[in-house]
Design a protein around this motif. Structure first.
Motif, mmCIF file in Angstrom:
data_model
loop_
_atom_site.group_PDB
_atom_site.id
_atom_site.type_symbol
_atom_site.label_atom_id
_atom_site.label_comp_id
_atom_site.label_asym_id
_atom_site.label_seq_id
_atom_site.Cartn_x
_atom_site.Cartn_y
_atom_site.Cartn_z
ATOM 1 N N ALA B 555 -8.669 33.509 25.984
ATOM 2 C CA ALA B 555 -9.500 32.216 25.645
ATOM 3 C C ALA B 555 -9.527 32.435 24.116
ATOM 4 N N GLY B 557 -11.477 29.939 21.468
ATOM 5 C CA GLY B 557 -12.234 28.754 21.257
ATOM 6 C C GLY B 557 -11.940 27.825 20.069
ATOM 7 N N SER B 560 -16.160 26.436 20.117
ATOM 8 C CA SER B 560 -16.985 27.659 20.491
ATOM 9 C C SER B 560 -16.242 28.565 19.556
ATOM 10 N N GLY B 564 -14.238 33.227 21.844
ATOM 11 C CA GLY B 564 -14.420 32.387 23.478
ATOM 12 C C GLY B 564 -15.271 33.598 24.038
ATOM 13 N N ALA B 567 -17.738 32.871 27.089
ATOM 14 C CA ALA B 567 -17.048 31.611 27.976
ATOM 15 C C ALA B 567 -17.005 32.285 29.280
ATOM 16 N N TRP B 613 -17.361 26.814 28.229
ATOM 17 C CA TRP B 613 -17.113 27.116 26.819
ATOM 18 C C TRP B 613 -18.573 27.412 26.560
ATOM 19 N N GLU B 634 -9.715 26.045 23.966
ATOM 20 C CA GLU B 634 -10.650 25.142 24.143
ATOM 21 C C GLU B 634 -10.156 23.675 23.848
#
Lengths: 379, 650
Positions: B555, B557, B560, B564, B567, B613, B634
């Motif tokens: 992930a 971000g 975010s 991440g 998440a 998120w 994201e």
């Protein structure tokens, strides 16, 4: 809160003791005096005093004392032995009479008299192992463990071949929580007389208390090999297994103990706890319920039952059991903690908060006493 | 001969100390839970309160309890590839274990942090090993360097410590990984005996000490586990530092002296009880390269408990990170994040939720922690590892704000009683779709080797293979009473020689070091070399066994925090939902591969991945092929309606 003493139908030491004690006394008497009598009769030595002893009033009184002891007539036995001492204060019969008196006093729980008798006797016959042995037992009865230990040690020095002396010494040391020393004495006793199931059992206990669990387990197994029906043999073995984290094997042993008819609240309780630990609360409940039936005043059994009931989802029954646990052991924080959780699940939030508050209050009062690290349970 | 015995026993009968009453009067020094009742009567035996004068040494050949366990073929397998991989690290940590006073002080037994992260953005996991020190070395300013190993993509690693500037010549313990400044490069925070150090990744293979500038020095405290997490969802990673004991190095408690310097009556190093606890610290990321200490403001650890392990997790599925701290010999703490309509602080709810104490309301010696949804009910559960003479906890999240310890019912707990665990990791080692658990063990007191109560200084790891939900059990919310929980089988003795062997293990991190879809492990060992365990499970499966697939979610971000972290990932495969959470820090002193790995069993395609998120955005990606690492950025998925409720398993 003291736990109550479990009820054991199978143990009957008290019933067996008087007869056995007298038997030993008789054996001791004949083992000592028969050679003397034989010697007198065969050698025909012109020793009048000795020749007289077999038929003297003292000898007759000694025989009366033995007979009375044999029939558990302790009062008559005491009178007879006192008569012997009066009639022959400096002869071999007097020493035997002292031993007889000590037996009488020990059996009639007159420890002070036994100690006085024994103390005088060992001054007069300081090399007699049996006198020291019995005096040690008298001290033991008085809870004077150090004195008992000293006398039994002296007895062992004087007679290094009698397995009974280190055995009794071990019991004194077990009582004094001197487990390593007790183990040493029991090992000596077993060396002198192997295959004593009880000695193996007690040695296992001593090992268990000195961080030698694996050796304890071996001793319990040996005890059971010697006497498969020894009371508490399977219980102890189960305990050793459980202390090694081998709960499944422990449960088998606890169930074996119960199956042997040696059922006691502890076996049911421990079996229930092990089952709970293994996540089998449903099976634990009947064991724990039985433990509470056998010892209805046992707060710990009620606590474990409540915990198991909570796990099975029977919140109401758990609530009742935990309240009994609290009633019997109000200073223990654990039932309050558990009860709070049960009440929370029952939707009784206010009561749960009150129990948590009580738990927190008790927690503050129960500071850890020893050990640098918490184990989540007692060590 | 029995006469005298009977006299004696008779006498004991009269005084309520017959053999059967001894049953309740004598206290066994055992690991057994059943001791509670016995101890209630005679709380401390001589062996507990003072050393036994003639404590004998362990009998030669005395079997470790594990030795009696039947060894059956293991479904999991690991190979020690440490040396082949070029890992040549030696962990120094205080006094040696040898001698009567081996491991003289409490800090001598607690080192061993390890971090797995991709410091150079090449897509391969690198390794950072935190080194400790000794009192003498500290005073002489002698360096016991930590080490950074770069992954060469061929199964080997290269020591790049000096080049990276990460020798870190302090007495280190834990390590956290996180991109605190959102510049795309993972930074690194190390806890030490005397405060923390933040190293900023310069993006060119080097790191710079920015502790002072960032104001995260932990005030000279002895820090242990540490982790980044964005508790207020502002897009910047905050930092929680778990602190242990407030030690005066010039006045250390003398070994074995005092009531808090014994274990089972054996003289050992002192503490933590009897010593002053050190308050944990929470640093809020200001977003400008600096942090603010919000410990006091947010009411963190006011009692200064002995903190060792910690994990950020959203246990109540409300989209905000909560915090669980495993404390040693003091209550563990769960900080619930009050975040409805914005961050409103934490409330400590450890007792209320059932995570503070053992089931009996007793303090435990909590070490490592990890979290996963082991029962597939959509709620994150927690594993906590404890001292010997205790069992490890597996706290099942009941979905109503509470937890229940199901360690017994799942066969996770009882076997652990003789073991003292530190590192712990959930991972699906055989990609069958169910999370297994690996526990790194090793005692803190080498003195235990002189006794035979079933506990040893070096101990083998425990490997719990999940057998999944019992046959016939319905999906959804399982419970202990209904018998529908997944059950574990402990298979460590058969999981390879390196796993079956005994170690004094501490830190533990998981990672797919070779990007092949199998979760490997790196375990640190006190006063020794770490052990790199290459997962060989799938390679040992026969052709007749169905292929097990996997997918790994990386992930990234944007709004975010870039890592991440926090998440929530919901994966739909084969019609079943699974959840996971992106994080780095967990276990003990360690940080693992942040990519979220899912075993898929024989399912070769993921229908949908949904991510909620930390920013609050929820989006999904569909039709993802199995057996790959998927980078999900994201803002690149299909927006879906935000939800805070968990998705049911079925």
């Amino acid at each position: 809160m003291p736990r109550s003493v479990p009820q054991f139908g199978a143990l009957s030491w008290s019933q067996q003791l008087p007869q056995a004690a007298v038997l030993r006394f008789l054996l001791r008497f004949f083992s000592r005096f028969l050679p003397l009598l034989l010697w007198l009769s065969t050698a025909l030595l012109p020793c009048l005093s000795s020749a007289q002893s077999a038929s003297s009033p003292a000898a007759a009184a000694l025989r009366r004392g033995q007979a009375a002891l044999d029939s558990r007539d302790l009062r008559s036995a005491e009178q007879a032995f006192l008569q012997v001492r009066q009639d022959a204060p400096n002869r071999a019969e007097a020493k035997e009479a002292s031993i007889g008196l000590m037996l009488v006093y020990l059996q009639s729980h007159r420890a002070t008299s036994a100690v006085l008798e024994g103390s005088d006797a060992v001054k007069q016959w300081p090399q007699d192992a049996d006198l020291h042995h019995y005096l040690g037992l008298a001290y033991f009865q008085q809870e004077r463990l150090a004195d008992a230990d000293a006398e039994l040690k002296r007895a062992a020095e004087l007679n290094a071949h009698d397995a009974a002396i280190p055995f009794d010494l071990a019991l004194v040391r077990l009582q004094a929580q001197r487990y390593s020393d007790a183990a040493s004495s029991l090992a000596t006793s077993l060396h002198l007389r192997p295959n004593q199931a009880m000695a193996h059992l007690l040695l296992g206990r001593a090992y268990q208390n000195t961080n030698r669990t694996e050796e304890a387990l071996q001793q319990f197994e040996m005890a059971l090999r010697q006497d498969p029906n020894i009371p508490l043999g399977h219980y102890h073995l189960g305990y050793a297994y459980a202390s090694l984290g081998r709960n499944t094997e422990a449960i088998v042993e606890y169930e074996e103990e119960i199956a042997h008819g040696n059922a006691n609240a502890e076996a049911f309780y421990q079996a229930g706890r092990c089952l709970s630990e293994l996540g089998n609360a449903a099976k634990a409940v009947p064991y724990l319920r039985r433990a509470t039936e056998l010892t209805p005043e046992d707060g710990n059994a009620w606590y474990e039952l409540g915990k198991a009931l909570a796990t099975t989802g029977d919140g109401s029954a758990a609530d009742q059991a935990l309240r009994k646990a609290i009633a019997f052991n109000p200073e223990n924080p654990s039932p309050h903690y558990q009860l709070a959780r049960v009440l929370e699940k029952l939707g009784r939030g206010e009561e749960a908060r009150a129990e948590r508050a009580k738990f927190a209050e008790l927690k503050k009062r129960t500071q850890p006493m020893t050990g640098g690290m918490a184990s989540g349970r007692d060590q | 001969m029995t006469t005298l015995h009977r006299i004696t026993l008779h006498r004991m009968t009269l005084h309520s100390i017959t053999l059967h009453s001894m049953t309740v009067r004598f206290v066994f020094l055992s690991t057994l839970s059943a001791l509670t009742a016995l101890a209630a009567l005679a709380p401390f035996t001589a062996a507990q309160t003072r050393p036994q004068p003639a404590a004998t040494h362990k009998a030669a050949g005395a079997a470790h309890p594990a030795a009696s366990v039947k060894v059956s073929p293991s479904p999991l397998h690991f190979d020690d590839v440490t040396h082949a991989a070029g890992i040549d690290f030696h962990l120094t940590c205080g006094s040696t274990p040898q001698g009567k006073e081996g491991k003289q002080y409490i800090m001598d037994s607690m080192c061993g942090g390890v971090a797995v992260f991709d410091y150079d953005h090449d897509g391969w996991m690198d390794i950072f090993l935190v080194n400790g020190s000794t009192l003498a070395d500290m005073r002489a300013h002698k360096c016991n360097p930590s080490k950074l190993y770069r992954n060469n993509h061929d199964g080997s690693f290269t020591d790049v410590t000096k080049k990276a500037g990460l020798e870190h010549c302090r007495w280190g313990f834990g390590v956290a990984i996180g991109d605190y400044d959102n510049d795309g490069w993972d930074d690194l925070y190390i806890t030490n005996l005397d405060g923390g150090t933040l190293y900023r990744n310069n993006g060119n293979g080097t790191f710079s000490d920015v502790t002072a500038k960032a104001q995260v020095d932990d005030a000279g405290s002895w820090g242990t586990s540490v982790s980044f997490g964005d508790y207020d969802n502002d897009g910047f990673l905050d930092l929680y530092v778990t602190n242990y004991v407030d030690l005066d190095l010039n006045h250390l408690p003398p070994f074995g002296q005092g009531k808090f310097c014994s274990y089972r009556g054996i003289p050992v190093s002192c503490g933590p009880r009897g010593l002053k606890g050190s308050r944990d610290r929470l640093y809020h990321n200001n977003g400008d390269g600096t942090f603010s200490d919000v410990t006091e403001k947010l009411g963190i650890d006011p009692d200064g408990y002995f903190g060792l392990g910690m994990i950020w997790l959203d246990y109540d599925n409300d989209g905000c990170l909560d915090l669980y701290v495993a404390d040693d010999s003091s209550p563990s703490q769960l900080y619930h994040n009050k975040c409805k309509d914005g961050f409103h602080g934490f409330e400590e709810v450890g007792v209320e939720t059932g995570l503070a104490y053992s089931a009996d309301g007793r303090e435990q010696a909590g070490m490592g922690v990890d979290s996963a949804d082991f029962d597939h009910d959509g709620w994150l559960d927690i594993a906590k590892i404890n001292f010997s003479d205790d069992t490890n906890n597996l706290y099942r999240n009941d979905g109503h704000g509470g937890f229940e310890d199901v360690a017994g019912a799942t066969a996770f707990g009882p076997v652990s009683a003789p073991f003292l665990g530190f590192g712990v990791k959930f991972a699906d080692f055989d990609n069958d779709g169910w999370d297994d658990v690996f526990v790194a063990n090793g005692h803190v007191n080498p003195q235990v080797d002189h006794y035979s109560f079933g506990v040893s200084y070096a101990e083998r790891p425990l490997v719990f293979h999940s057998l999944g939900r019992p046959a016939g059990a319905a999906g959804g919310h399982a419970s202990q009473s209904s018998g529908t929980l997944p059950v574990f089988e402990e298979v460590g003795l058969a999981a390879g020689p390196a796993v079956a062997a005994k170690h004094v293990a501490r830190g533990l991190a998981s990672a797919d070091f070779w990007n092949r879809g199998e979760t490997d492990l790196l375990m640190t060992v006190l006063d020794g070399s770490p052990i790199l365990l290459r997962n060989g499970t799938l390679g040992r499966r026969t052709a007749s066994q169905p292929e097990h697939h996997w997918v790994s979610i990386q992930a990234v971000g944007t709004k975010s925090n870039r890592n991440g972290y926090g998440a929530r990932v919901d994966l739909l495969a084969g019609g079943e939902h699974r959840i996971g959470e992106i994080r780095g820090g967990s276990s003990f002193l360690s940080s693992s591969d942040p990519r979220l790995h899912f075993g898929l069993g024989n399912i070769a395609k993921v229908e949908r991945v949904t991510i909620r998120w930390p920013s609050g955005r929820s989006e999904s990606w569909s039709g993802i092929a199995a057996d790959q690492v998927v980078l999900l950025r994201e803002g690149t998925g299909h927006p879906v309606a935000a939800t805070t409720a968990p998705v049911a398993s079925h």
